[in-house]
Write an enzyme that holds these catalytic residues in place. Structure first.
Site, PDB file in Angstrom:
ATOM      1  N   ASP A 168       1.534  -1.301  -0.268  1.00 22.40           N
ATOM      2  CA  ASP A 168      -0.197   0.045  -0.205  1.00 22.40           C
ATOM      3  C   ASP A 168       1.051   0.559   0.389  1.00 22.40           C
ATOM      4  OD1 ASP A 168      -2.545   1.363   0.293  1.00 22.40           O
ATOM      5  OD2 ASP A 168      -1.479   1.847   2.743  1.00 22.40           O
ATOM      6  N   ASP A 222      -1.983  -0.236   5.991  1.00 21.30           N
ATOM      7  CA  ASP A 222      -1.991   0.227   7.380  1.00 21.30           C
ATOM      8  C   ASP A 222      -3.777   0.573   7.525  1.00 21.30           C
ATOM      9  OD1 ASP A 222      -2.493   3.890   6.950  1.00 21.30           O
ATOM     10  OD2 ASP A 222      -2.190   2.553   5.483  1.00 21.30           O
TER      11      ASP A 222
END
Length: 217
Positions: A8, A165
């Protein structure tokens, strides 16, 4: 080691969430809308067009979602060009994975024009594949972004470790069949299947994380 590591970007590789939040508040001020940090955090990890729809509805501004996204990108890209806010240990881990010949993909819901200045600050070989939000039909939490990255790398998603996250991104990676290393930052990520947690990427041993994940399956 995993067959590939799927990264990500926002909040994981770089800490651009404060840039997005600043730009959202500026947008509200420009058009006479109202905004809050709670609303801003609700957007973390989302598909950008979905965020544009959310902003139109909750900020109360008469702008089309597509126009909202473009204005947000204008503000955030300008901030990134001034300074790329790397997350602790992220660049070092990328270098280690490259040295160990582990393929890496960037899997982000940000658009290509926002990704470009961040990629420009890294070696050209940092990522073998880049999947952006404007290159998929269904964004996170749908599995399509991670499935696309694994397909382009020629690997089985089940043999990949995603680094995330946010809860939205984690659900996307899990739905694709990946193992997930969760490093929470701005938002809480719930415990669940196919995920292990760490406080930071600094000095992190990916082989040990992968072994822990595989042992828990």
């Amino acid at each position: 080691m995993p067959a590939a590591v799927l990264w990500d970007m926002d909040g994981t590789l770089v800490d651009t969430e404060p840039y997005w939040i600043e730009t959202e508040f500026a947008l509200a001020e420009r058009y006479g809308g109202t905004w809050s940090r709670e609303h801003a955090l609700n957007l973390v990890g989302n598909d950008l067009l979905e965020s544009g729809r959310y902003i139109r509805r909750h900020m109360g501004i008469d702008r089309e979602p597509e126009d909202i996204v473009e204005e947000l990108l204008d503000g955030v890209v300008e901030r990134v060009r001034q300074q790329v806010p790397w997350r602790p240990g992220a660049v070092e881990l990328l270098h280690e994975l490259h040295d160990r010949s582990v393929p890496c993909a960037l899997v982000t819901m940000s658009y290509q024009r926002f990704v470009d200045p961040i990629l420009a600050a890294l070696p050209a070989s940092a990522f073998d594949v880049v999947v952006t939000g404007d290159a998929v039909n269904r964004g996170k939490p749908h599995p399509e972004p991670y499935l696309t990255a694994a397909e382009r790398l020629g690997v089985d998603p089940a043999d990949c470790l995603a680094i995330e996250d946010s809860d939205t991104g984690t659900r996307s990676a899990v739905a694709a069949g990946c193992g997930v290393l969760v490093v929470p930052h701005h938002v809480t990520v719930l415990a669940g299947e196919r995920r292990v947690f760490a406080d930071t990427l600094a000095d992190l041993d990916v082989a040990a994380v992968w072994a822990t994940y595989r042992a828990s399956c």
